[in-house]
Design a protein around this motif. Sequence first.
Motif, short mmCIF file in Angstrom:
data_model
loop_
_atom_site.label_atom_id
_atom_site.label_comp_id
_atom_site.label_asym_id
_atom_site.label_seq_id
_atom_site.Cartn_x
_atom_site.Cartn_y
_atom_site.Cartn_z
N PRO A 387 78.20 56.61 77.23
CA PRO A 387 77.14 57.63 78.23
C PRO A 387 75.99 57.55 78.77
O PRO A 387 75.39 56.61 78.38
N LEU A 416 77.83 58.11 71.76
CA LEU A 416 76.73 57.47 71.94
C LEU A 416 76.53 56.08 71.17
O LEU A 416 77.81 56.31 69.31
N ASN A 468 64.09 55.79 78.52
CA ASN A 468 63.70 57.00 78.37
C ASN A 468 62.52 57.80 77.74
O ASN A 468 62.27 59.15 77.62
C1 LIG Z 1 77.48 61.07 68.99
C2 LIG Z 1 77.57 62.12 70.53
N1 LIG Z 1 76.26 62.42 69.49
C3 LIG Z 1 76.12 63.43 70.47
C4 LIG Z 1 76.46 63.46 72.26
C5 LIG Z 1 76.07 64.55 73.65
N2 LIG Z 1 75.50 63.83 73.84
C6 LIG Z 1 76.06 62.85 75.32
S1 LIG Z 1 75.07 62.17 76.05
C7 LIG Z 1 73.67 62.15 75.30
C8 LIG Z 1 72.04 61.92 75.62
C9 LIG Z 1 72.35 60.34 75.69
O1 LIG Z 1 70.82 60.21 75.28
P1 LIG Z 1 70.89 58.33 75.23
O2 LIG Z 1 71.26 57.72 74.67
O3 LIG Z 1 69.44 58.63 75.34
O4 LIG Z 1 71.12 57.90 77.33
P2 LIG Z 1 70.23 58.93 78.47
O5 LIG Z 1 70.98 59.89 78.78
O6 LIG Z 1 69.05 59.42 78.12
O7 LIG Z 1 70.02 58.64 79.54
C10 LIG Z 1 74.06 62.87 73.82
C11 LIG Z 1 72.85 63.05 73.03
C12 LIG Z 1 77.10 62.72 72.28
N3 LIG Z 1 78.54 61.76 73.23
N4 LIG Z 1 77.69 61.24 71.12
#
Ligand SMILES: Cc1ncc(C[n+]2csc(CCOP(=O)(O)OP(=O)(O)O)c2C)c(N)n1
Length: 551
Positions: A387, A416, A468
């Motif tokens: 995601p 994640l 990022n």
């Molecule tokens: C285990 C878990 N905790 C929280 C979330 C909520 N969530 C969805 S996307 C996201 C941010 C993703 O960050 P990153 O992996 O750095 O990717 P970016 O969006 O910065 O590209 C979060 C915290 C999730 N999907 N899974």
Amino acid sequence: MLQHHGVKHVFGLCGDTSLPFYDALARLDHGIDHVLTRDERSAGYMADAYARVTGRVGVCEGPSGGGATYILPGVVEANESSIAMVSITSDVPVTARGRYPLTALDQKALFAPLTKWNAVVDEVGQIPLVFRAAFRAATTGRPGATHIGLPYDLQKQSLSADEIWANPVHGSFPAFRTAPDPDLVAACADAVAAAKKPVFVCGGGVIISGASGELIALAELLDAPVASTVSGHGVIPDNHPLAVGVVGANGGTDQTRDAVLAADLVIFLGCRAGSTTTEHGTMPAKGVPVIHIDIDPMVVGANYPIVAGMVGDARLCLVALGREIARRMGADRRDTENAQRLSGLRSAKRERFEQLARSNERPVRPERVLAAIQAALPPDGIIIADPGTPCPYFSGYFDFESTGRRFITNRAHGALGFSLPASVGAAYGAPAAKVVAVMGDGSFGFAVGELETVVRKRLPITFVVFSNSSYGWIKASQKSGYEQRYFSVDFTRSDHARIAEAFGLKAWTVTDPAEMDMAIRAAFAWDGPTLVDVIAQPLEESAVPVSRWMG
Ligand SMILES: Cc1ncc(C[n+]2csc(CCOP(=O)(O)OP(=O)(O)O)c2C)c(N)n1
């Protein structure tokens, strides 16, 4: 029992209550390769991706207590994504029950809401029955995840050899496909015949069923566009004249949306028609006739009133529907000039993408990263996306020119840290394919420890990190929905390439877009695991195809 079900790989992590099981794995001649992981969460995700690429049951294992609680995310993701998995956790001895031994918990209750079938063994004689039931449940009907709790003391007891047997058919899925009711096939054919502009919206069920050939044949007969959900990405080659691409809130674009909105009949096939795919029930709009076909009777008609529906295996449903429609149409083939219209839509979508992919702006635009991977990935390559930045971008813009399980993402829970361990399972399941895991730096942080497994097992996976230094997806939502009141979404930038090097991978950092292609090509060509850390445009500033952030 594992051997009799044709299991070749088990992903897992050791523990005190698993010692007899490990000793059996060590001593017996079973042909099973045990892949030691650094977290039971990873074991679950590895088994999931392994099952997705092989069509065989994914098996993961962990010990009682913490092992059982840590393995859950992979189990629930597989279960909700209809992937056949058997998860095994060892348990405290039956004789210790009620005496407060370390790691005791009610495993049956813990796994019950997350699995299709679940049992904790009470006496040794149940072991063959329990294993057969777990594999049967995982592979038949709507496939899913099952769980077996295996107490320590029972692992050391013996059974007569003639009780140890299995039906090998339950080693892969879907086992015992079910065909649809002929009357419902006829009703669906009537609805299709009455429509001038039907469109297919296909989910992961079509891929699990291996139904792309039948789907494409029927779509060509009807000259009907074929769209997919995120999980269905790969049901039709993206360069096929009738291919629409991914629709919905995560990866859908104006062009793919138009293709669905132009339809006078939407055929949901092997998908739930949930909120992401239908953009919260707005696509199609209520009132547009809908046919819904799925293996799970509970999803058919859940979110839309339907003019007709079928329950069954996607391939068998398509065969039956195709036969019925062909009978009605005789030698005719519909020609609604869809191919030309769709080619225009695809070009419009690509034009915008390619313009951004050529940009030399820093930080590097995600489009540039995708274009570099697209150019270098061999035709049998597999992309696993987390995601955040990866899922919508690779759903929306990455093209696969062959069908099948080419794209893996965890759309049930979207947790994640999926892609890094999942890529290990995919690499074991498809050893000849180039496996690429794409992740945000948030996901990297969840899963980084598993790089040791990748190096130990010498798996030639390439990891691409969109760095990022924030939880960008949430930050983007704070930007669009909360007037940029950014709160607790930023973190410090880590040097992911150096971290990877410390584990023993070959790694690159890309800050200059001009170096992007070279880094990806070099990473793919390297004979071993590689990581490319891209200092990437923040998601909230990008042109990511996520409908609620688009103007
Ligand atoms: C285990 C878990 N905790 C929280 C979330 C909520 N969530 C969805 S996307 C996201 C941010 C993703 O960050 P990153 O992996 O750095 O990717 P970016 O969006 O910065 O590209 C979060 C915290 C999730 N999907 N899974």
